[in-house]
Every structure is written in structure tokens, then in C-alpha cells.
Design an enzyme around this catalytic site. Structure first.
Site, short mmCIF file in Angstrom:
data_model
loop_
_atom_site.label_atom_id
_atom_site.label_comp_id
_atom_site.label_asym_id
_atom_site.label_seq_id
_atom_site.Cartn_x
_atom_site.Cartn_y
_atom_site.Cartn_z
N CYS A 155 -2.99 -12.44 -18.57
CA CYS A 155 -2.76 -12.33 -17.12
C CYS A 155 -3.11 -13.64 -16.42
O CYS A 155 -4.13 -14.27 -16.72
CB CYS A 155 -3.62 -11.19 -16.55
SG CYS A 155 -3.45 -10.96 -14.77
N ASP A 202 6.08 5.27 6.06
CA ASP A 202 6.29 6.67 5.70
C ASP A 202 6.24 7.51 6.96
O ASP A 202 5.65 7.11 7.97
CB ASP A 202 5.22 7.11 4.70
CG ASP A 202 5.56 8.41 4.03
OD1 ASP A 202 6.64 8.97 4.31
OD2 ASP A 202 4.75 8.88 3.22
N SER A 203 6.83 8.68 6.92
CA SER A 203 7.02 9.48 8.13
C SER A 203 5.81 10.31 8.52
O SER A 203 5.71 10.76 9.64
CB SER A 203 8.20 10.42 7.93
OG SER A 203 7.88 11.39 6.94
N ASP A 233 6.20 3.04 -4.58
CA ASP A 233 4.90 2.80 -3.95
C ASP A 233 3.90 3.76 -4.57
O ASP A 233 4.27 4.83 -5.05
CB ASP A 233 4.95 3.03 -2.44
CG ASP A 233 4.86 4.51 -2.08
OD1 ASP A 233 3.74 5.00 -1.80
OD2 ASP A 233 5.90 5.20 -2.14
N HIS A 269 -6.29 -8.12 -8.98
CA HIS A 269 -5.82 -8.04 -10.37
C HIS A 269 -4.84 -6.88 -10.55
O HIS A 269 -3.75 -7.07 -11.12
CB HIS A 269 -6.99 -7.87 -11.34
CG HIS A 269 -6.52 -7.52 -12.72
ND1 HIS A 269 -6.03 -8.46 -13.59
CD2 HIS A 269 -6.41 -6.31 -13.36
CE1 HIS A 269 -5.64 -7.86 -14.71
NE2 HIS A 269 -5.87 -6.57 -14.59
N CYS A 282 -8.20 -13.22 -12.97
CA CYS A 282 -8.29 -13.57 -14.39
C CYS A 282 -8.39 -15.07 -14.60
O CYS A 282 -8.99 -15.53 -15.58
CB CYS A 282 -7.09 -13.00 -15.14
SG CYS A 282 -7.19 -11.20 -15.40
N CYS A 319 -3.37 -13.83 -12.96
CA CYS A 319 -3.73 -13.52 -11.58
C CYS A 319 -4.93 -14.36 -11.14
O CYS A 319 -5.62 -14.97 -11.96
CB CYS A 319 -4.03 -12.03 -11.42
SG CYS A 319 -5.66 -11.50 -11.99
#
Length: 372
Positions: free
Chosen positions: A306, A90-91, A268, A337, A311, A308
Site C-alpha cells: 500500500c 441521500d434522501s 457508498d 488508510h 503506510c 497510502c
């Protein structure tokens, strides 16, 4: 950078971005690594556990600490952080907005005081790109003038005119460079608040310039969600179909679904990691706050659907304990997660678009939340 559209389902799109460092399937969510690190996670976590192909770094913060010249000496962000995927930087325009009490924009750029030591600095469109060249990010955002909402028409008009002027200076400067910027790509940022005429003006003028992609900025800064969705829906038709569309700083899982439906490719937001650190965890049925007493003896994972790392290995009871005991391990497990949830949500949307079933996916997404 190469970009192609692989499939559409009405306005929703699946695409592929190829940069010097990774191949990125869109729509994509980019975890935020403001200072070159996604909070509580390292490059191994991002690459090997989460499989994130792109993360976001921030020019403002990295310029102030440790300094872009130091990062350049390590081979740019990839050599410094050991993350081998793509970086988008980002700037610093958002920081100028969020730190408005210590910054001031004029026609040439933004003057600001460091939030670290109070030293004075001045960002111009060229200065920002020089920093990003040192960072060697794959996608560089140009300097823009962001305003809070609501704002007066006069202030939004000023923002749009400055943003167009700075974008023109940025692309001219970038195209004039022969050595710097090799393999780096440059995106412009469309401003205009929720005013359709200003959005049309900004998008129409920027999209005539030779940028590699285009972002919609200046949303999710105080306006109602419905106004954000309407603004995105109005703006995307003015953006090229053959270049990536990035909605900056957005947002909730609902925001991602709504805006993928409106043709956005890239997102984002700090929400998944910030919420994780505050004990709020995202699930297929909504959010839970893991510090609640009802989880003290709960043997279930955060979300039974889930897969992940967290989990698969840990219970709600253990996470509840870690948070209450102020154990730092909690931040990592909760962040893994939440980011997995976001990245998997994007994967599910890509699959639905490829099958031409996005409407069904969206109905099921909201249906699960209504049942909880």
C-alpha cells in the site's frame, strides 16, 4: 450531468461522470460524509491526500443539524465544507428505516422525530428536494420507502408502490423548477427486496421517467450476500445502459468486486471509516485488527503493497500504540488508510476492465486472501 461508457468487459463497465464540480471515473466508491464531514477527515484530506472526486452527505442529518438554510447561506455544501468535489445527498429514506421506532411512513411521506431533540418533522418528496436544493448537492436522491429483509410480500408491494409514487412526484416537481436545481441531478431508487417480480416492476416503471441516474436500494439490510448479488444481477438489465447505476450502502471489498462484475458504477458505505475507528484495517490480503498484541513491536506498515499516506509514514507498532493510548490521531491515520484501500481497489478494477482483464483481476483478488 454528462455520463459516458468508456469500456466494458462483459457486464463490468468503466465510465466517466461530469458534474458541475468534478469529473468522476467509474466504478467509483463514495466516502460517506453524513453530516458534511467524513469522520476524522477534512476537505484537504479528501481532495489532496485521498483524491476523492465525490462524497456522500445525508439530507436527514444536515436538515436537522445545522439546518439546510444555514448551509444555503454559506453557498451550499461546497461553500460550507470547502470540499470542491461533487456531493451526492441521500434522501433520508434509510434514516426513516433505521430509526423506525421514531418514524412512520404514510402515502404522502415520512413523519419522524428528531433523534437529537425529539421534535417532530415530516418529509414529503417535495420537501426532501427543497432541502437538497438548499444543500446544492450535485446528485440528489429522491425519497423512497425502504423495508427490512425479510419482509412480507404485502409490505414489499407497499414499499414499491410508494417508491414509484414518490419518484413520480419528485421528478415532476424537479422538472417544474426553473431557478432551483440548476446544475443538480436527480436519481431514483429501485426497491423490491429480493423479490424479482417486485424489482422488475419497480425498475421498469422508474426507468421510464426522466431521471439522470438510477440506484438499487434496499439491499445489504439483513439478507445473505448471495441473495444481494442475485438481486443486482437480475435488476441491472432493466436499468438504462447510458445512465449511472448506483448500489446504495454496499459494502465489503468483496461486495464491490462482485457488483462491479454485475455492472454497477457507484457505491457508498460507512464500512471503511467505521471499521477504522474500531481498529479494523483493510489490506490486499484481508482484514487485520491493529489493536492486537502481535503488532506492538511490528515495524512494517499496515500493508507492504500500500502506498497510502499512513503506510508510507507509520508502522503497525505506532498505530497499535495510538489506538491503545486512545489518541485521536489514530482515527485519522486509520481512516486515511481504509479509504485509500477502497479508492485504490476501484482504480485497480477500472484498469483491469480497460485491459479486458477483469476475470484475472477477480481471481487474483480472492487468491491473495486465500494465501493469508
Amino acid at each position: 450531468m454528462e455520463f459516458q461508457i468508456d469500456k466494458t468487459d462483459e457486464n463490468a463497465r468503466v465510465g466517466t461522470i461530469k458534474t458541475a464540480h468534478s469529473t468522476i471515473q467509474t466504478p467509483v466508491f463514495m466516502p460517506v460524509g453524513t453530516a458534511g464531514s467524513v469522520k476524522s477527515l477534512d476537505a484537504y484530506d479528501m481532495q489532496n491526500i485521498l483524491g476523492a472526486d465525490i462524497i456522500l452527505g445525508n439530507t436527514y442529518h444536515l436538515y436537522l443539524r445545522p439546518g439546510d438554510e444555514i448551509i444555503k447561506n454559506f453557498g451550499g455544501l461546497h461553500g460550507f465544507t470547502k470540499y470542491n468535489g461533487s456531493f451526492l445527498t441521500d434522501s433520508g429514506g434509510f434514516q426513516a428505516f433505521s430509526l423506525s421506532d421514531i418514524s412512520k411512513a404514510d402515502e404522502e411521506g415520512v413523519k419522524f422525530k428528531s433523534h437529537i431533540d425529539g421534535s417532530t418533522h415530516y418529509f414529503t418528496p417535495q420537501k426532501v428536494l427543497d432541502i437538497e436544493y438548499n444543500l446544492n448537492s450535485d446528485i440528489m436522491m429522491v425519497l423512497d420507502d425502504l423495508v427490512e429483509l425479510p419482509s412480507s410480500k404485502e409490505r414489499i408491494n407497499l414499499s414499491v408502490n410508494r417508491t414509484i409514487k414518490w419518484a413520480k412526484e419528485s421528478i415532476d416537481y424537479h422538472l417544474s423548477k426553473k431557478d432551483n436545481g440548476a446544475g443538480q441531478n436527480i436519481f431514483a431508487i429501485i426497491q423490491g427486496g429480493t423479490d424479482k417480480e417486485f424489482r422488475k416492476k419497480c425498475a421498469s416503471e422508474l426507468c421510464q421517467m426522466r431521471f439522470d441516474g438510477f440506484a438499487i436500494g434496499g439491499l445489504s439490510v439483513g439478507e445473505e450476500s448471495s441473495k444481494m448479488y442475485d438481486t443486482v444481477e437480475f435488476t441491472t438489465p432493466f436499468m438504462p445502459k447510458d445512465k449511472p447505476r448506483y448500489l446504495m450502502g454496499v459494502g465489503t471489498p468483496e461486495d464491490l468486486v462482485e457488483n462491479v462484475q454485475r455492472g454497477i458504477d457507484m457505491f457508498d458505505c460507512v464500512m471503511p471509516t467505521r471499521n477504522a475507528r474500531n481498529a479494523t484495517l483493510f489490506t490486499s490480503f484481508g482484514k487485520i485488527n491493529i489493536k492486537g498484541a502481535k503488532f506492538i513491536n511490528d515495524e512494517n506498515p499496515i500493508d507492504t503493497t500500500c502506498n497510502c499516506y499512513t503506510c508510507r509514514n507509520y508502522s503497525r507498532a505506532y498505530l497499535n500504540h495510538l489506538y491503545r493510548a486512545k489518541e485521536l490521531t489514530f482515527f485519522r491515520l486509520a481512516s486515511l488508510h481504509n479509504l485509500h484501500y477502497y479508492l485504490n481497489l476501484m482504480h485497480e478494477m477500472r484498469e483491469a476492465i480497460m485491459k479486458g482483464e477483469f476475470k484475472r483481476f477477480k481471481a487474483e483478488f480472492y487468491g491473495k486472501r486465500e494465501k493469508y
